[in-house]
Design a protein around this motif. Structure first.
Motif, PDB file in Angstrom:
ATOM      1  N   ASN A  12      19.890 -18.331   5.779  1.00 38.49           N
ATOM      2  CA  ASN A  12      18.560 -17.721   5.870  1.00 38.49           C
ATOM      3  C   ASN A  12      17.615 -18.574   6.711  1.00 38.49           C
ATOM      4  N   THR A 132      -2.552 -17.614   1.967  1.00 38.97           N
ATOM      5  CA  THR A 132      -1.374 -17.064   2.644  1.00 38.97           C
ATOM      6  C   THR A 132      -1.376 -15.544   2.608  1.00 38.97           C
ATOM      7  N   ARG A 136      -1.531 -13.382   6.061  1.00 42.12           N
ATOM      8  CA  ARG A 136      -0.446 -12.455   6.386  1.00 42.12           C
ATOM      9  C   ARG A 136      -0.984 -11.040   6.579  1.00 42.12           C
ATOM     10  N   ARG A 209       7.135 -14.003   9.420  1.00 38.77           N
ATOM     11  CA  ARG A 209       8.416 -14.222   8.740  1.00 38.77           C
ATOM     12  C   ARG A 209       8.461 -15.563   8.033  1.00 38.77           C
ATOM     13  N   SER A 212       5.591 -17.405   3.111  1.00 36.52           N
ATOM     14  CA  SER A 212       6.249 -17.049   1.860  1.00 36.52           C
ATOM     15  C   SER A 212       5.204 -16.678   0.804  1.00 36.52           C
ATOM     16  N   GLU A 213       5.522 -15.670   0.015  1.00 36.76           N
ATOM     17  CA  GLU A 213       4.614 -15.260  -1.061  1.00 36.76           C
ATOM     18  C   GLU A 213       4.449 -16.367  -2.102  1.00 36.76           C
ATOM     19  N   LYS A 214       5.386 -17.321  -2.110  1.00 34.49           N
ATOM     20  CA  LYS A 214       5.293 -18.425  -3.063  1.00 34.49           C
ATOM     21  C   LYS A 214       4.209 -19.430  -2.673  1.00 34.49           C
ATOM     22  N   ASP A 215       3.805 -19.407  -1.399  1.00 37.16           N
ATOM     23  CA  ASP A 215       2.826 -20.378  -0.911  1.00 37.16           C
ATOM     24  C   ASP A 215       1.407 -19.871  -1.146  1.00 37.16           C
ATOM     25  N   THR A 231       2.930 -24.488   6.804  1.00 37.87           N
ATOM     26  CA  THR A 231       3.178 -24.014   5.442  1.00 37.87           C
ATOM     27  C   THR A 231       3.910 -25.148   4.727  1.00 37.87           C
ATOM     28  N   ARG A 233       6.863 -25.468   3.965  1.00 42.98           N
ATOM     29  CA  ARG A 233       8.220 -25.730   4.458  1.00 42.98           C
ATOM     30  C   ARG A 233       8.360 -25.650   5.971  1.00 42.98           C
TER      31      ARG A 233
END
Length: 372
Positions: A12, A132, A136, A209, A212-215, A231, A233
């Motif tokens: 991924n 985020t 987005r 892309r 991330s929704e986690k951020d 971000t 990562r």
């Protein structure tokens, strides 16, 4: 270098990084993803020298021997995608690169990692911190309105305006314009100047892309001719589009006598799709007639026939007919929730339509000349 990793996690991450590498380039070195293994993580790097990404992978990774390698995109991608192994080991030696699992072994030629161009890190002391989710949504609701094929290069990207707690994104192709306002926090006095912070459409896709929704937050810095995004990562860098953006504020209608009508996106989009059935590339116009509590959508094409769809609305005033390219309204509907209520503002057949939401989104569609 020697690393062992969960194949799906690496695959991924590799797909995201490899999306930047050009499939053809006079510089063959760019058709690789650079991997650096150090400590308890690996960093994937890719660039086409316009857009670049640094992507950290910490989950499912075991670094046995630190080091660096270049993984050819054309071969490594299919290996990671097609393999059935749960874990993959990647090891470099003098002969090249060895990729192996419990039931597969591959050997690929290796290039010198030192020849790979550098990819920007995020070392900025001045930047904007933005939610985020907000960032987005701002990109998603504006990027579709850009025009990367236009001779006016400034239209081939999204304009970002950042000042203090205000963040604005704008996209236009000259026939429609999308603008969304959001909030952010300026760190170190970060702000953009003029209307030159234009992020190319291709880079916007990568940024979307990578988010991330986690951020919770993303950090955005405009620096000279570049934009940097960080971000938890990833770090993404992009050269800005050359040129000056048109004065978009002059395009947004400021009207006192315009009619404002509340419309639910789902029913509007359904009626629009039906009306557009008899349109083609040469006849894209759909007539929107507002009168007697009804919005009537009509289209007519000589070879394909006619359509007439009615939608109830809260308007009983004088009849107004406006012709719009159905594709432009459809693009707006696609980035909205079906349950959303938008305010459609109209004035006359020759004036643009303005659609607005209560979360800072505005969309302008220029009218078409009526053929009938």
């Amino acid at each position: 270098m020697k690393i062992t990793c969960q194949r799906d996690i690496l695959a991924n991450a590799f797909v995201l990084a490899a999306s930047i590498a050009p499939s053809r380039s006079p510089k063959e070195i760019l058709q690789n993803v650079k991997v650096t293994a150090a400590g308890d993580k690996i960093t994937l790097m890719a660039t086409d020298q316009e857009v670049g990404i640094r992507l950290d992978v910490t989950e499912g990774i075991e670094v046995e021997t630190e080091g660096t390698a270049l993984l050819p995109v054309a071969r490594t991608g299919p290996i990671l995608r097609e393999s059935n192994d749960e874990t993959i080991t990647i090891e470099t030696d003098e002969a090249g690169i060895k990729i192996s699992g419990s039931r597969s072994k591959f050997r690929l030629p290796g290039n010198n990692p030192d020849e790979f161009p550098s990819v920007h890190e995020f070392d900025e002391s001045k930047y904007h911190q933005i939610s985020t989710r907000t960032f987005r949504e701002m990109l998603r609701r504006t990027v579709f309105a850009t025009d990367s094929e236009s001779s006016r290069y400034a239209l081939g990207g999204v304009l970002l305006e950042m000042e203090e707690s205000s963040v604005i994104a704008v996209g236009t192709d000259g026939r429609r314009l999308a603008r969304m306002e959001g909030t952010g926090e300026s760190v170190g006095g970060h702000a953009t100047s003029g209307m030159t912070t234009i992020v190319p459409t291709r880079a916007i896709g990568l940024i979307e892309r990578a988010l991330s929704e986690k951020d919770d937050f993303v950090e955005v810095a405009s620096r000279g001719n570049d934009l940097l995004i960080r971000t938890p990562r990833a770090v993404i860098s992009s050269r800005l589009v050359e040129g000056r953006y048109p004065n978009w504020r002059q395009v947004l209608p400021q009207r006192e006598n315009a009619i404002q009508i509340d419309v639910v996106v789902g029913p509007l989009f359904a009626a629009l799709r039906q009306a557009a059935i008899v349109t083609d590339l040469d006849s894209r116009g759909v007539d929107f007639t507002f009168a007697d509590g009804t919005l009537k959508l009509e289209a007519k094409t000589a070879d394909l026939g006619e359509s007439q769809i009615e939608l109830p609305i809260a308007y009983d005033g004088e009849s107004i007919t406006l012709t719009m390219d159905h594709r432009y309204l459809a693009d707006f509907c696609k980035v909205m929730d079906n349950e959303s209520t938008v305010v459609m503002e109209i004035e006359s057949a020759k004036s643009p339509a303005l659609l607005q939401t209560d979360d800072g989104y505005a969309y302008v569609i220029m009218p078409m000349a009526r053929d009938r």
